[in-house]
Design a protein around this motif. Structure first.
Motif, short mmCIF file in Angstrom:
data_model
loop_
_atom_site.label_atom_id
_atom_site.label_comp_id
_atom_site.label_asym_id
_atom_site.label_seq_id
_atom_site.Cartn_x
_atom_site.Cartn_y
_atom_site.Cartn_z
N PRO A 174 6.25 -7.01 9.63
CA PRO A 174 6.71 -8.36 9.95
C PRO A 174 7.94 -8.36 10.86
O PRO A 174 8.37 -9.42 11.32
N GLY A 175 8.53 -7.20 11.11
CA GLY A 175 9.63 -7.11 12.06
C GLY A 175 11.01 -7.32 11.46
O GLY A 175 11.99 -7.44 12.19
N PHE A 176 11.11 -7.36 10.15
CA PHE A 176 12.40 -7.49 9.47
C PHE A 176 12.86 -6.13 8.98
O PHE A 176 12.05 -5.24 8.76
N ASP A 177 14.17 -5.97 8.78
CA ASP A 177 14.66 -4.74 8.17
C ASP A 177 14.10 -4.64 6.76
O ASP A 177 14.05 -5.63 6.02
N VAL A 178 13.69 -3.44 6.38
CA VAL A 178 13.12 -3.22 5.05
C VAL A 178 14.24 -2.88 4.07
O VAL A 178 15.09 -2.03 4.34
N ASP A 179 14.26 -3.59 2.93
CA ASP A 179 15.27 -3.35 1.90
C ASP A 179 14.90 -2.17 1.01
O ASP A 179 15.77 -1.44 0.55
N LEU A 180 13.60 -2.01 0.75
CA LEU A 180 13.16 -0.90 -0.10
C LEU A 180 11.79 -0.41 0.35
O LEU A 180 10.86 -1.20 0.47
N PHE A 181 11.72 0.89 0.59
CA PHE A 181 10.45 1.55 0.87
C PHE A 181 9.96 2.14 -0.45
O PHE A 181 10.70 2.87 -1.11
N ILE A 182 8.73 1.82 -0.83
CA ILE A 182 8.13 2.31 -2.06
C ILE A 182 6.94 3.16 -1.66
O ILE A 182 5.93 2.64 -1.21
N SER A 183 7.07 4.46 -1.81
CA SER A 183 6.00 5.37 -1.44
C SER A 183 5.39 5.96 -2.71
O SER A 183 6.11 6.52 -3.55
N THR A 184 4.07 5.82 -2.85
CA THR A 184 3.40 6.30 -4.05
C THR A 184 1.90 6.39 -3.76
O THR A 184 1.47 6.22 -2.63
N ASP A 185 1.12 6.64 -4.79
CA ASP A 185 -0.34 6.62 -4.63
C ASP A 185 -0.87 5.39 -5.36
O ASP A 185 -0.21 4.80 -6.21
N LEU A 186 -2.07 5.01 -4.99
CA LEU A 186 -2.66 3.77 -5.51
C LEU A 186 -2.84 3.81 -7.03
O LEU A 186 -2.58 2.82 -7.71
N ARG A 187 -3.24 4.94 -7.57
CA ARG A 187 -3.46 5.03 -9.02
C ARG A 187 -2.14 4.80 -9.78
O ARG A 187 -2.12 4.08 -10.78
N THR A 188 -1.05 5.39 -9.31
CA THR A 188 0.25 5.21 -9.98
C THR A 188 0.68 3.75 -9.93
O THR A 188 1.07 3.16 -10.95
N GLY B 139 16.05 3.03 -0.09
CA GLY B 139 16.60 1.76 0.36
C GLY B 139 17.70 1.29 -0.55
O GLY B 139 18.40 2.10 -1.15
N ARG B 140 17.80 -0.02 -0.67
CA ARG B 140 18.88 -0.61 -1.48
C ARG B 140 18.75 -0.24 -2.94
O ARG B 140 17.72 -0.51 -3.56
N ARG B 141 19.83 0.32 -3.47
CA ARG B 141 19.80 0.77 -4.87
C ARG B 141 19.58 -0.40 -5.83
O ARG B 141 18.83 -0.28 -6.81
N ASP B 142 20.20 -1.56 -5.55
CA ASP B 142 20.05 -2.70 -6.47
C ASP B 142 18.60 -3.17 -6.53
O ASP B 142 18.11 -3.57 -7.59
N VAL B 143 17.90 -3.12 -5.41
CA VAL B 143 16.50 -3.54 -5.38
C VAL B 143 15.63 -2.49 -6.09
O VAL B 143 14.74 -2.82 -6.87
N ALA B 144 15.93 -1.21 -5.87
CA ALA B 144 15.18 -0.13 -6.52
C ALA B 144 15.36 -0.17 -8.03
O ALA B 144 14.40 -0.03 -8.79
N GLU B 145 16.60 -0.39 -8.47
CA GLU B 145 16.90 -0.35 -9.91
C GLU B 145 16.27 -1.51 -10.68
O GLU B 145 16.06 -1.41 -11.88
N THR B 146 15.97 -2.61 -9.99
CA THR B 146 15.38 -3.76 -10.67
C THR B 146 13.87 -3.86 -10.42
O THR B 146 13.25 -4.86 -10.76
N MET B 147 13.28 -2.81 -9.85
CA MET B 147 11.87 -2.88 -9.46
C MET B 147 10.95 -3.30 -10.61
O MET B 147 10.08 -4.14 -10.43
N GLN B 148 11.16 -2.73 -11.81
CA GLN B 148 10.28 -3.08 -12.92
C GLN B 148 10.37 -4.56 -13.23
O GLN B 148 9.38 -5.19 -13.58
N LYS B 149 11.54 -5.15 -13.05
CA LYS B 149 11.72 -6.57 -13.36
C LYS B 149 11.07 -7.47 -12.31
O LYS B 149 10.35 -8.40 -12.66
N TRP B 150 11.35 -7.22 -11.01
CA TRP B 150 10.77 -8.11 -10.00
C TRP B 150 9.29 -7.88 -9.82
O TRP B 150 8.56 -8.79 -9.46
#
Length: 124
Positions: free
Chosen positions: A63-77, A99-110
């Motif tokens: 989309p052309g915006f700065d990315v706050d958090l890159f999440i790299s994984t596999d589809l099964r996980t 990326g941003r630690r605050d966004v990474a740390e709250t991933m399970q919540k959001w």
């Protein structure tokens, strides 16, 4: 465990877009890029753009915006976490979060959980 018939990156990403819980995210546009290293290139990169209003867009092209958090994984996980079969923390070895630690740390919540998940949401 998940059978291959339950693994569909399109369905997963649309489901996550619909059920994302924006409250733990910063009060500004937040961009999350999901990178599925086990998917073909055309389906390997997805962006969720969460506006301060809570409106969330799903993009298959940058989309052309700065990315706050890159999440790299596999589809099964990612599917297992979404279905409530495991958690982000329990799967930490299968996720690369950059990326941003605050966004990474709250991933399970959001991230929340699929409406079909067995257990209640983790959001407290």
């Amino acid at each position: 465990s998940l059978g291959d018939d339950k693994l569909d990156v399109n369905l997963l990403m649309w489901d996550m877009r619909r059920n994302l819980y924006p409250s733990p995210l910063p009060r500004r546009r937040t961009v999350l890029q999901f990178i599925y290293h086990d998917q073909p290139p055309a389906k390997g990169n997805w962006w969720l753009v969460v506006e301060p209003t809570g409106k969330t867009d799903l993009c298959l092209t940058d989309p052309g915006f700065d990315v706050d958090l890159f999440i790299s994984t596999d589809l099964r996980t990612m599917t297992s976490v979404w279905m409530g079969l495991t958690t982000v923390a329990a799967s930490s070895g299968k996720f690369e979060l950059d990326g941003r630690r605050d966004v990474a740390e709250t991933m399970q919540k959001w991230l929340g959980l699929s409406p079909f998940a067995m257990q209640r949401k983790f959001a407290s």
